[in-house]
Design an enzyme around this catalytic site. Structure first.
Site, PDB file in Angstrom:
ATOM      1  N   HIS A 109      32.689  35.811  62.081  1.00  0.00           N
ATOM      2  CA  HIS A 109      31.684  35.732  61.016  1.00  0.00           C
ATOM      3  C   HIS A 109      30.254  35.918  61.539  1.00  0.00           C
ATOM      4  CE1 HIS A 109      31.490  33.945  56.701  1.00  0.00           C
ATOM      5  NE2 HIS A 109      30.510  34.802  56.888  1.00  0.00           N
ATOM      6  N   LYS A 167      37.519  35.465  57.667  1.00  0.00           N
ATOM      7  CA  LYS A 167      36.622  35.403  58.831  1.00  0.00           C
ATOM      8  C   LYS A 167      36.730  34.050  59.522  1.00  0.00           C
ATOM      9  CE  LYS A 167      33.451  38.007  55.851  1.00  0.00           C
ATOM     10  NZ  LYS A 167      33.543  37.409  54.509  1.00  0.00           N
ATOM     11  N   ASP A 209      37.307  40.148  49.814  1.00  0.00           N
ATOM     12  CA  ASP A 209      36.615  39.650  51.010  1.00  0.00           C
ATOM     13  C   ASP A 209      36.337  38.153  50.868  1.00  0.00           C
ATOM     14  OD1 ASP A 209      34.836  40.582  53.516  1.00  0.00           O
ATOM     15  OD2 ASP A 209      33.780  39.000  52.419  1.00  0.00           O
TER      16      ASP A 209
HETATM   17  N1  LIG Z   1      29.536  38.329  56.595  1.00  0.00           N
HETATM   18  C1  LIG Z   1      28.570  37.598  56.085  1.00  0.00           C
HETATM   19  O1  LIG Z   1      27.840  36.891  56.807  1.00  0.00           O
HETATM   20  C2  LIG Z   1      28.355  37.598  54.614  1.00  0.00           C
HETATM   21  C3  LIG Z   1      27.192  37.021  54.088  1.00  0.00           C
HETATM   22  C4  LIG Z   1      27.016  37.051  52.697  1.00  0.00           C
HETATM   23  C5  LIG Z   1      27.970  37.652  51.897  1.00  0.00           C
HETATM   24  N2  LIG Z   1      29.112  38.187  52.435  1.00  0.00           N
HETATM   25  C6  LIG Z   1      30.149  38.827  51.586  1.00  0.00           C
HETATM   26  O2  LIG Z   1      29.534  39.837  50.790  1.00  0.00           O
HETATM   27  C7  LIG Z   1      29.788  39.579  49.410  1.00  0.00           C
HETATM   28  C8  LIG Z   1      28.637  40.083  48.556  1.00  0.00           C
HETATM   29  O3  LIG Z   1      27.404  39.501  48.937  1.00  0.00           O
HETATM   30  P1  LIG Z   1      26.651  38.352  48.078  1.00  0.00           P
HETATM   31  O4  LIG Z   1      27.649  37.579  47.306  1.00  0.00           O
HETATM   32  O5  LIG Z   1      25.788  37.616  49.016  1.00  0.00           O
HETATM   33  O6  LIG Z   1      25.657  39.127  47.128  1.00  0.00           O
HETATM   34  P2  LIG Z   1      25.682  40.375  46.130  1.00  0.00           P
HETATM   35  O7  LIG Z   1      27.048  40.869  45.931  1.00  0.00           O
HETATM   36  O8  LIG Z   1      24.620  41.282  46.609  1.00  0.00           O
HETATM   37  O9  LIG Z   1      25.133  39.707  44.786  1.00  0.00           O
HETATM   38  C9  LIG Z   1      25.870  38.754  44.072  1.00  0.00           C
HETATM   39  C10 LIG Z   1      24.995  38.214  42.932  1.00  0.00           C
HETATM   40  O10 LIG Z   1      24.726  39.239  41.977  1.00  0.00           O
HETATM   41  C11 LIG Z   1      25.224  38.855  40.695  1.00  0.00           C
HETATM   42  N3  LIG Z   1      25.799  40.083  40.100  1.00  0.00           N
HETATM   43  C12 LIG Z   1      26.917  40.720  40.448  1.00  0.00           C
HETATM   44  N4  LIG Z   1      27.096  41.835  39.719  1.00  0.00           N
HETATM   45  C13 LIG Z   1      26.068  41.900  38.858  1.00  0.00           C
HETATM   46  C14 LIG Z   1      25.694  42.801  37.847  1.00  0.00           C
HETATM   47  N5  LIG Z   1      26.436  43.878  37.585  1.00  0.00           N
HETATM   48  N6  LIG Z   1      24.546  42.563  37.141  1.00  0.00           N
HETATM   49  C15 LIG Z   1      23.793  41.470  37.417  1.00  0.00           C
HETATM   50  N7  LIG Z   1      24.092  40.568  38.365  1.00  0.00           N
HETATM   51  C16 LIG Z   1      25.226  40.780  39.084  1.00  0.00           C
HETATM   52  C17 LIG Z   1      26.251  37.766  40.950  1.00  0.00           C
HETATM   53  O11 LIG Z   1      26.309  36.832  39.905  1.00  0.00           O
HETATM   54  P3  LIG Z   1      27.661  36.505  39.048  1.00  0.00           P
HETATM   55  O12 LIG Z   1      28.731  36.063  39.984  1.00  0.00           O
HETATM   56  O13 LIG Z   1      27.193  35.436  38.123  1.00  0.00           O
HETATM   57  O14 LIG Z   1      28.000  37.793  38.338  1.00  0.00           O
HETATM   58  C18 LIG Z   1      25.664  37.102  42.202  1.00  0.00           C
HETATM   59  O15 LIG Z   1      24.666  36.162  41.831  1.00  0.00           O
HETATM   60  C19 LIG Z   1      30.005  38.058  49.388  1.00  0.00           C
HETATM   61  O16 LIG Z   1      30.605  37.611  48.190  1.00  0.00           O
HETATM   62  C20 LIG Z   1      30.821  37.864  50.623  1.00  0.00           C
HETATM   63  O17 LIG Z   1      32.181  38.214  50.377  1.00  0.00           O
HETATM   64  C21 LIG Z   1      29.305  38.174  53.783  1.00  0.00           C
END
Ligand SMILES: NC(=O)c1ccc[n+]([C@@H]2O[C@H](COP(=O)([O-])OP(=O)(O)OC[C@H]3O[C@@H](n4cnc5c(N)ncnc54)[C@H](OP(=O)(O)O)[C@@H]3O)[C@@H](O)[C@H]2O)c1
Length: 278
Positions: free
Chosen positions: A114, A81, A51
């Site tokens: 998005h 997106k 993604d």
């Molecule tokens: N459509 C939208 O508006 C929108 C908005 C936000 C996000 N997204 C998508 O959703 C995806 C996921 O959301 P997100 O990146 O906001 O947050 P998330 O996946 O909830 O959290 C990511 C954070 O958690 C850490 N992490 C990951 N696995 C871990 C584990 N096993 N133990 C401890 N820490 C861990 C990562 O750090 P490290 O990288 O250092 O491991 C990072 O700081 C995004 O990457 C993006 O593709 C979409």
């Protein structure tokens, strides 16, 4: 186990396309070696869904990671997106082609609006319908669309969005919206499933992690899948990418599923789709 026993398994979108229920998120993965490695590690360890978005500024690296992996393009479900400043009919078509150019690929599996930019998203949707009809993308959908945005869009659309990607975790369930999407056959998908890292401090998760002998990340990601929600955890660290996918050999019982769902407090860690200024 609810049939959810395979990292390569998928939910079926309303047009029949299979969307793998676990994907790698790459928001804040830096373009260049960081994102190239993340994509390669994920694909090597069984992920079949990535993604990205033009605003993440890492599509070049995502495309490179795919190319350098030994997984063929057809086996991968790739999502991007259209960003807010590119909305509108012509601008969206250009933005889509620019994404393909950066990725060095000739189609996407899913293209999303998005954010629901007022006064723009209907024209943007018409462009997505066109791209879909041209077979440049296998499915089209939206992100951050509340019920009223969807109702408004559906009034003028030919194609019902196949996906709605929303902030989703036990503190923000929005069950009404989940139910509405289900009724319309719009697949629900979770962004920030781990509350952008804040979930790791919560006591309820520590207890369940101990009970199931799993990590907190694995508990919440399994909860997503058992709720019927696609999930895209982000990490750029190899060990975490691997362990976040180790969720297909256990099952949360219904009591624990309910316990996690009952933590809901309508709490957002990201922007509010009804009140954003970007
Ligand atoms: N459509 C939208 O508006 C929108 C908005 C936000 C996000 N997204 C998508 O959703 C995806 C996921 O959301 P997100 O990146 O906001 O947050 P998330 O996946 O909830 O959290 C990511 C954070 O958690 C850490 N992490 C990951 N696995 C871990 C584990 N096993 N133990 C401890 N820490 C861990 C990562 O750090 P490290 O990288 O250092 O491991 C990072 O700081 C995004 O990457 C993006 O593709 C979409």
């Amino acid at each position: 186990m609810n049939g959810i026993t395979d990292i390569k398994g998928s939910f079926t979108l309303h047009n029949g396309v299979e969307m793998p229920y676990l994907g790698l998120g790459v928001y804040l993965s830096e373009d260049g070696q960081e994102v190239v490695n993340a994509v390669k590690w994920a694909l090597e360890h069984g992920y079949r869904h990535i993604d990205t978005a033009s605003i993440y500024k890492n599509e070049v690296g995502v495309g490179q990671g795919i190319k350098e992996s030994n997984v063929s393009r057809q086996e991968i479900f790739l999502v991007s997106k259209v960003w807010n400043s590119d909305q509108g009919y012509e601008a969206t078509i250009k933005a889509f082609n620019d994404s393909l150019d950066r990725l060095e690929l000739d189609y996407l599996d899913l293209y999303l609006i998005h954010w629901p930019v007022n006064g723009m998203y209907k024209e943007t949707w018409k462009a997505l319908e066109y791209l879909y009809e041209q077979k440049l993308v296998r499915a089209i959908g939206v992100s951050n669309f509340m019920k009223h945005h969807l109702e408004d869009l559906l009034e003028d659309s030919t194609i019902v969005p196949m996906v709605n990607q929303m902030e989703f975790h036990p503190y923000l369930v929005q069950q009404d919206l989940v139910d509405f999407c289900k009724e319309k056959k719009i697949q629900y998908e979770a962004w920030s499933p781990m509350m952008q890292g804040k979930i790791f401090k919560l006591q309820e998760f520590k207890e369940l992690a101990e009970k199931y002998n799993k990590s907190i990340a694995q508990i919440v990601l399994r909860w997503d899948l058992q709720k019927g929600v696609i999930t895209i955890p982000k990490s750029s660290k190899k060990e975490r990418i691997i362990s976040n996918a180790d969720i297909f050999n256990f099952q949360l019982n219904s009591e624990d599923m309910d316990k996690l769902s009952s933590l809901d407090r309508s709490k957002r860690f990201g922007p509010d789709p009804d009140n954003f200024d970007f």
